[in-house]
Every structure is written in C-alpha cells, then in structure tokens.
Design a protein around this motif. Sequence first.
Motif, PDB file in Angstrom:
ATOM      1  N   LEU A  87      -2.844   6.795   4.510  1.00 16.39           N
ATOM      2  CA  LEU A  87      -2.956   5.821   3.428  1.00 16.39           C
ATOM      3  C   LEU A  87      -3.608   6.492   2.231  1.00 16.39           C
ATOM      4  N   GLY A 119      -5.501   6.388  -1.559  1.00 12.65           N
ATOM      5  CA  GLY A 119      -6.427   5.565  -2.314  1.00 12.65           C
ATOM      6  C   GLY A 119      -6.094   5.585  -3.789  1.00 12.65           C
ATOM      7  N   ALA A 141       0.849  -1.182   0.000  1.00 12.99           N
ATOM      8  CA  ALA A 141       0.000   0.000   0.000  1.00 12.99           C
ATOM      9  C   ALA A 141       0.889   1.238   0.000  1.00 12.99           C
ATOM     10  N   GLN A 164      -8.658   9.647   4.316  1.00  9.70           N
ATOM     11  CA  GLN A 164      -9.600   9.315   5.377  1.00  9.70           C
ATOM     12  C   GLN A 164      -9.005   8.429   6.471  1.00  9.70           C
ATOM     13  N   THR A 165      -7.960   7.694   6.144  1.00  7.02           N
ATOM     14  CA  THR A 165      -7.308   6.832   7.131  1.00  7.02           C
ATOM     15  C   THR A 165      -5.896   7.341   7.344  1.00  7.02           C
ATOM     16  N   SER A 189       1.602   5.016   1.147  1.00  4.95           N
ATOM     17  CA  SER A 189       1.268   5.986   2.190  1.00  4.95           C
ATOM     18  C   SER A 189       1.945   7.312   1.863  1.00  4.95           C
ATOM     19  N   ALA A 235     -13.367   5.312   5.642  1.00  4.13           N
ATOM     20  CA  ALA A 235     -13.969   4.350   4.719  1.00  4.13           C
ATOM     21  C   ALA A 235     -12.881   3.466   4.108  1.00  4.13           C
ATOM     22  N   ASP A 236     -13.220   2.239   3.823  1.00  4.64           N
ATOM     23  CA  ASP A 236     -12.277   1.293   3.244  1.00  4.64           C
ATOM     24  C   ASP A 236     -12.252   1.471   1.731  1.00  4.64           C
ATOM     25  N   ASP A 237     -11.566   2.524   1.290  1.00  4.21           N
ATOM     26  CA  ASP A 237     -11.460   2.830  -0.136  1.00  4.21           C
ATOM     27  C   ASP A 237     -10.599   1.794  -0.847  1.00  4.21           C
ATOM     28  N   THR A 238     -10.652   1.813  -2.171  1.00  4.63           N
ATOM     29  CA  THR A 238      -9.731   1.018  -2.965  1.00  4.63           C
ATOM     30  C   THR A 238      -8.335   1.584  -2.729  1.00  4.63           C
ATOM     31  N   PRO A 239      -7.405   0.772  -2.217  1.00  4.22           N
ATOM     32  CA  PRO A 239      -6.080   1.302  -1.889  1.00  4.22           C
ATOM     33  C   PRO A 239      -5.240   1.558  -3.136  1.00  4.22           C
ATOM     34  N   VAL A 299      -9.531   5.823  11.287  1.00  7.72           N
ATOM     35  CA  VAL A 299      -9.770   4.830  10.242  1.00  7.72           C
ATOM     36  C   VAL A 299     -11.062   5.206   9.543  1.00  7.72           C
TER      37      VAL A 299
END
Length: 172
Positions: free
Chosen positions: A83, A85, A29, A124-125, A31, A156-160, A154
């Motif tokens: 992180l 996206g 990922a 967002q994270t 960052s 929304a679990d976006d597409t990383p 933490v």
Amino acid sequence: MTIHTEHPFDTPEDDRDQLRRLRGRVGGAVSLWTAGEGIERAGLTVSSFLVATGDPGRVVGLLHPDSDLLDRLQETGTAVVALLGARDERLADAFAGTMPAPGGPFRLAEWEQTEWGPRAVGAQTWAGVRLDPATVHEVGWSVLVEVVVEHVVVGADDTPLVHRRGRYQRPS
C-alpha cells in the motif's frame, strides 16, 4: 488567448463512457505490485483491487494486459502488494507510466528483495503473495488475477494515497 473553464480537448459530457465515469467515482487506495529480481524486476501501480479475508486470504486485482508486471507475475508466480502513502505520488506515477523515470522507476526508492519480489523499503504495509494461475482471465480491458496471501506486514497507519476521478486525493 482564451481562458477555458474546462479542458478544451475533453470529450463532451454527453459523449463520455458512463461505465468509465462510474469506475472513476469508485476510487480506491493505491497499491504497488512488484515481482521479479535484479534487472528482471517489474512493477505496476494498481488501484483496482480488493482484499478478501479467509484462510487463506486473497487479493484480487485488475492488471494491464500488456504490463511487464503481469508477465513477471506469471513467470515467477509471486509478487509483493504494497500500500502506498500520500508521500508516494511520484513513485505511483512512475510505475503507472505517467511520469518519466530516468533509469527506470526502481531508481526512485530503496528496495529490499523478499522471497515474493522487491519491496519498497518505505512501504510499511505489504503482503507477499502467490499467483493462483487458474484465476487469470481477461475482464474488459484488464486481466483479473487472484493471488493467495502468504505473508502480511501491517505497519503504521499512514495517510493513504487515494486515486479517484483521474487524480490523487488526500482523505481529510
């Protein structure tokens, strides 16, 4: 005009550094590490990092030894680790120094100043971290730093945004 199946200036397969090839296949990922305030802000795209849970949690990263981010992190002792996206490729490239950013990469996004450093509003994270100065040392061509996590958000679990073998890949 000749059409090549491979890049004509690539190092021949047998002459490539095998350890670098291994590292490239690990991937990870992406960052964005940022530190400082105002015109003293600095940032760096980092994909060589890991998060260790515990009390306190820590993030270990490999930073470029000549980066402004490393200097600012050592001066201020704090940073934001966010992180990125899949939508953040341009921002990642600008902070990696691989894409021009007239006026600097901080002009490519909206920023909020936190007590740890600047945070891209779209990230967002993220974590607010404090440098453990005793852990800073050279490792290969990089500087290994260990930071203590003081604050975590933490979102929304976006597409990383994932980097592997020198390019971005979107997980399927």
